[in-house]
Design a protein around this motif. Structure first.
Motif, PDB file in Angstrom:
ATOM      1  N   GLN A 252     -21.061 -14.435  17.690  1.00  0.00           N
ATOM      2  CA  GLN A 252     -20.820 -13.840  18.205  1.00  0.00           C
ATOM      3  C   GLN A 252     -21.061 -12.281  18.190  1.00  0.00           C
ATOM      4  N   PHE A 255     -18.647  -6.973  14.364  1.00  0.00           N
ATOM      5  CA  PHE A 255     -17.379  -6.264  14.415  1.00  0.00           C
ATOM      6  C   PHE A 255     -17.356  -5.114  13.178  1.00  0.00           C
ATOM      7  N   GLU A 259     -14.789  -1.136  13.396  1.00  0.00           N
ATOM      8  CA  GLU A 259     -13.575  -1.474  11.839  1.00  0.00           C
ATOM      9  C   GLU A 259     -13.938  -0.245  11.621  1.00  0.00           C
ATOM     10  N   GLN A 264      -9.473  -0.698  16.939  1.00  0.00           N
ATOM     11  CA  GLN A 264      -8.069  -1.325  17.171  1.00  0.00           C
ATOM     12  C   GLN A 264      -9.062  -2.638  17.165  1.00  0.00           C
ATOM     13  N   LEU A 265      -8.916  -3.947  16.709  1.00  0.00           N
ATOM     14  CA  LEU A 265      -8.800  -4.958  17.316  1.00  0.00           C
ATOM     15  C   LEU A 265      -7.784  -6.181  17.868  1.00  0.00           C
ATOM     16  N   SER A 266      -7.664  -7.082  18.090  1.00  0.00           N
ATOM     17  CA  SER A 266      -6.815  -7.680  17.974  1.00  0.00           C
ATOM     18  C   SER A 266      -6.865  -8.885  17.121  1.00  0.00           C
ATOM     19  N   ASP A 267      -5.450  -8.647  16.460  1.00  0.00           N
ATOM     20  CA  ASP A 267      -4.694 -10.002  15.041  1.00  0.00           C
ATOM     21  C   ASP A 267      -4.779 -11.069  15.941  1.00  0.00           C
ATOM     22  N   LYS A 270      -9.086 -13.726  18.219  1.00  0.00           N
ATOM     23  CA  LYS A 270     -10.038 -12.871  19.062  1.00  0.00           C
ATOM     24  C   LYS A 270     -10.828 -11.410  18.848  1.00  0.00           C
ATOM     25  N   LYS A 271      -9.986 -11.018  18.281  1.00  0.00           N
ATOM     26  CA  LYS A 271     -10.790  -9.652  18.226  1.00  0.00           C
ATOM     27  C   LYS A 271     -11.026  -8.531  19.006  1.00  0.00           C
ATOM     28  N   PRO A 273     -11.518  -5.509  21.254  1.00  0.00           N
ATOM     29  CA  PRO A 273     -11.268  -4.469  20.708  1.00  0.00           C
ATOM     30  C   PRO A 273      -9.803  -3.465  21.847  1.00  0.00           C
ATOM     31  N   GLY A 296     -14.989  -8.546  22.667  1.00  0.00           N
ATOM     32  CA  GLY A 296     -14.474  -9.892  20.705  1.00  0.00           C
ATOM     33  C   GLY A 296     -15.115 -10.592  21.078  1.00  0.00           C
ATOM     34  N   MET A 297     -14.986 -11.724  20.432  1.00  0.00           N
ATOM     35  CA  MET A 297     -15.341 -13.219  20.466  1.00  0.00           C
ATOM     36  C   MET A 297     -15.494 -13.994  21.245  1.00  0.00           C
TER      37      MET A 297
END
Length: 320
Positions: A252, A255, A259, A264-267, A270-271, A273, A296-297
């Motif tokens: 992975q 991040f 950060e 901004q990363l999804s919560d 999956k993170k 961006p 992301g992930m």
């Protein structure tokens, strides 16, 4: 001393190099910062790895990639990207890690393990090979356990457990088996992964079918001991002799830098961006993403083949 550039590119992999090429051709001052060696992720791939794609789909900057094989190998790719970087005299600082990335008015202030920079624009083109997905089982920290597979000779004649069912796991299982290892695969799913290279998939399935490689499906590692491994299977718990565990459970991205930069990363786990797919610009003005980090992930969304155009999108946006 603080160096100043129009564009600072974080990551010296194929996409980072493509961004450097595009910036140079656009007449922008730029620097590429890479914490390891040139195309560090590719360097850490298994020695005998072959790509899924043909060489022309791995080309960057319109520079031909000539391979003697239908599918290029790791050494060919290393040679290609090295020649691109050196022949184009790209400005690359290797073995230098970015530590901080902060907004400073209309610019960004970047500090690394070696020096500091000012840049009007920042491109983050980092990979995902640094942080392995852990098994989280007792004994995972034993010296006989690795999340990185390099060379099959090391495992010759040994009892080897390979965890996983995708390309890296299949390559490790087949290569170590052909060097004389006694290979057992532990696979969470009910079959070999659908994304396994089409010319390799029949090979591993036939080796499993004939019993040359033992495979336990719907199974997981329970614990790892000095001389044994215990697994959970549909038939119950099993313990058997073992010398090495090769855990090909994926990787992975890191991040932390995103950060710190305020991206901004999804919560939802999956993170993902936040970025504009037309320009690749994030929610932070003048910070752009390129390559695998955009997924992301989910590191199986973006590859060299489908993210090469990120470089041109970004530089065109910067020029505008």
């Amino acid at each position: 001393m603080i160096a100043a550039y129009d564009v600072l590119i974080i990551g010296g992999g194929p996409i980072g190099i493509a961004c450097g090429l595009a910036a140079k051709r656009a007449g922008l001052s730029y620097v590429i910062i890479e914490k390891g060696c040139l195309v560090n992720s590719l360097y850490n791939y298994p020695l005998y790895m072959t790509f899924f794609s043909t060489s022309e789909r791995l080309e960057i900057g319109g520079i031909p990639f000539v391979s003697i094989n239908p599918k290029p190998s790791r050494p060919e790719a290393l040679e290609y990207y090295r020649r691109v970087a050196t022949s184009e005299a790209l400005n690359i600082n290797l073995f230098e890690e970015v530590r901080e990335l902060q907004r400073n008015g209309s610019e960004y202030f970047i500090t690394t393990t070696k020096m500091a920079y000012h840049a009007r624009h920042v491109i983050i083109a980092t990979g995902f090979y640094d942080i392995p997905n852990m098994l989280d089982v007792p004994g995972e920290n034993l010296p006989k356990v690795t999340h990185y597979y390099k060379d099959p000779h090391y495992y010759a004649t040994r009892k080897v457990v390979v965890v996983g069912a995708h390309n890296s796991a299949v390559d490790a299982a087949l290569e170590t088996y052909r060097k004389g290892a006694q290979v057992t695969m532990v696979i969470r799913e009910d079959e070999i992964g659908k994304r396994v290279k089409y010319w390799v998939k029949p090979d591993i399935e036939n080796r499993i079918k004939e019993g040359s490689i033992k495979a336990y499906f719907h199974s997981t590692i329970k614990s790892i001991e000095e001389q044994t491994v215990t697994i959970n299977t549909p038939e119950g718990e099993m313990t058997f002799a073992n010398d090495f565990v090769i855990a090909m459970t994926g990787y992975q991205p890191d991040f932390t830098l995103l950060e710190k930069a305020g991206i901004q990363l999804s919560d939802d786990g999956k993170k993902l961006p936040v970025y504009n797919p037309l320009t690749m610009e994030t929610n932070m003005p003048h910070i752009y993403l390129a390559g695998v980090v955009c997924g992301g992930m989910d590191t199986h969304v973006w590859f060299i083949e489908n993210s090469r155009d990120h470089a041109d999108k970004i530089i065109q946006s910067i020029k505008r």
